[in-house]
Design a protein around this motif. Structure first.
Motif, PDB file in Angstrom:
ATOM      1  N   GLY A  53       0.788  -1.229   0.000  1.00  0.00           N
ATOM      2  CA  GLY A  53       0.000   0.000   0.000  1.00  0.00           C
ATOM      3  C   GLY A  53       0.819   1.279   0.000  1.00  0.00           C
ATOM      4  O   GLY A  53       0.276   2.357  -0.274  1.00  0.00           O
ATOM      5  N   LEU A  54       2.104   1.177   0.321  1.00  0.00           N
ATOM      6  CA  LEU A  54       2.943   2.377   0.414  1.00  0.00           C
ATOM      7  C   LEU A  54       4.055   2.379  -0.626  1.00  0.00           C
ATOM      8  O   LEU A  54       5.063   3.061  -0.466  1.00  0.00           O
ATOM      9  CB  LEU A  54       3.541   2.482   1.820  1.00  0.00           C
ATOM     10  CG  LEU A  54       2.521   2.672   2.946  1.00  0.00           C
ATOM     11  CD1 LEU A  54       3.181   2.491   4.312  1.00  0.00           C
ATOM     12  CD2 LEU A  54       1.841   4.032   2.861  1.00  0.00           C
ATOM     13  N   ALA A  55       3.855   1.634  -1.691  1.00  0.00           N
ATOM     14  CA  ALA A  55       4.855   1.593  -2.759  1.00  0.00           C
ATOM     15  C   ALA A  55       4.875   2.930  -3.492  1.00  0.00           C
ATOM     16  O   ALA A  55       3.848   3.387  -3.992  1.00  0.00           O
ATOM     17  CB  ALA A  55       4.533   0.468  -3.733  1.00  0.00           C
ATOM     18  N   ALA A  56       6.035   3.561  -3.538  1.00  0.00           N
ATOM     19  CA  ALA A  56       6.167   4.857  -4.202  1.00  0.00           C
ATOM     20  C   ALA A  56       7.631   5.111  -4.507  1.00  0.00           C
ATOM     21  O   ALA A  56       8.502   4.803  -3.685  1.00  0.00           O
ATOM     22  CB  ALA A  56       5.615   5.979  -3.323  1.00  0.00           C
ATOM     23  N   PRO A  57       7.930   5.674  -5.674  1.00  0.00           N
ATOM     24  CA  PRO A  57       9.329   5.936  -6.022  1.00  0.00           C
ATOM     25  C   PRO A  57       9.955   6.997  -5.130  1.00  0.00           C
ATOM     26  O   PRO A  57       9.276   7.881  -4.607  1.00  0.00           O
ATOM     27  CB  PRO A  57       9.235   6.418  -7.477  1.00  0.00           C
ATOM     28  CG  PRO A  57       7.848   6.942  -7.625  1.00  0.00           C
ATOM     29  CD  PRO A  57       6.999   6.089  -6.734  1.00  0.00           C
TER      30      PRO A  57
END
Length: 357
Positions: free
Chosen positions: A274-278
């Motif tokens: 849910g917190l995958a972000a570049p």
């Protein structure tokens, strides 16, 4: 391709929230680097307390006690030895990414969370003692910790700002960091000082589990994370941040902490997927890392616009949750919990020392 490697290739750093001397000696941390795409590491007093209780440090405690060390001095001697070794393992990552990644973290005594002057003194001394350029000193983002963060950054000490819980907490930590960088630039010093801002996730959902309807369970942490990520992306695009970047400054990266799922009914990779972000970091304990490696899924990265978090946060407000007040309480409770863990650790070291000497 394993999910850990896929997430890394999507631009997020995976860090291990654990360290023991046994993990270093056995090559387990190197295994995570080589096979799980792990590129950094964090530590805390509870981790060391469990490791010391296992007896793995008995020989070192005996030798250092014989040299006259005790209490905090003895602990920091043990911790610095371990984190130097870990920093050396991650040094190739640090060099390959030009200092963006490959960090390890060591925190000042939690007893100093509300003492600005002593936090500054301890942070500078610990960083000098460790002697590793890829080592963060963890400082809590309390009201008293924020000016200490500014001073440490201005003095060239890399900082992991810990105990953040909300977008407002993040903004305050980012401002403290940027102010320190600005002071360096004004003095003609190199403005490239590393930092991360660590926002704690799972404690939100634990705090409201008993007062919200079933359809809101395990949704507050992610909504707060989305709100914080929106604030992060807004800051990255700001004139202030870009002006400093143009002068050679680093960006303080956003780090997701406390990402072990506490609800047994929820996915064990809830706060990873849910917190995958570049250009962010997710630090996770072994069990969460292993679970994501085994059966994790990488979806679309988190949108920069909050992904509808305002509607979710409004529903929590309607259920009687004051998110701002809860963030304040979680930070205060977190600081108290760190102190309790620290006191347990000091008691553990004292008992071990007495038994061995």
């Amino acid at each position: 391709m394993k999910a850990t490697q896929s997430l890394h290739e999507h631009g997020q750093s995976l860090w291990l929230d654990n360290i023991t001397r046994g993990m270093l000696d056995s090559g387990r941390i190197q295994h995570y680097i080589d096979n799980y795409a792990v590129t950094g590491l964090t530590s805390n007093p509870s981790i060391f307390d469990k490791a010391i209780s296992s007896g793995a440090y008995d020989d070192a405690i005996r030798a250092k006690s014989a040299a006259g060390l005790s209490g905090e001095d003895l602990f920091f001697e043990l911790a610095v030895e371990d984190l130097r070794r870990a920093a050396d393992l991650f040094l190739p990552v640090h060099e390959r990414t030009d200092g963006i990644d490959g960090w390890v973290s060591l925190e000042v005594s939690p007893l100093l969370a509300y003492d600005t002057a002593r936090t500054i003194e301890a942070a500078k001394a610990l960083h000098a003692r460790a002697g590793r350029r890829n080592l963060f000193i963890k400082i809590p983002g309390t009201a008293e910790g924020l000016p200490a963060i500014t001073e440490c950054i201005a003095s060239g000490v890399p900082v992991n700002v810990t105990l953040l819980f909300s977008a407002d907490h993040y903004r305050a930590a980012a401002d403290a960091y940027l102010t320190g960088v600005e002071r360096r630039a004004e003095r003609g010093l190199d403005p490239a000082v590393g930092s991360v801002a660590s926002v704690f996730m799972s404690r939100w959902d634990v705090a409201v589990a008993e007062q919200t309807p079933q359809d809101l369970h395990d949704r507050l942490g992610l909504a707060v994370g989305q709100d914080t990520y929106r604030a992060y992306r807004t800051l990255l695009d700001s004139d202030r941040a870009q002006r400093l970047e143009n002068a050679g400054a680093r960006t303080q990266r956003l780090l997701w902490a406390s990402t072990r799922t506490k609800d047994p009914a929820a996915s064990d990779t809830l706060y990873v997927r849910g917190l995958a972000a570049p250009f962010t970091v997710n630090t996770m304990p072994d069990a969460t890392l292993e679970a994501f490696y085994d059966h994790g899924e990488v979806g679309e990265p988190m949108p920069a616009d909050g992904n509808g978090c305002d509607e979710v946060l409004a529903r929590f407000a309607g259920a009687g949750v004051d998110v701002g007040a809860l963030a304040t309480r979680l930070q205060s409770d977190g600081a108290a919990s760190f102190v309790a863990s620290w006191n347990d650790l000091m008691a553990r070291i004292s008992a071990q020392r007495a038994a061995l000497v």
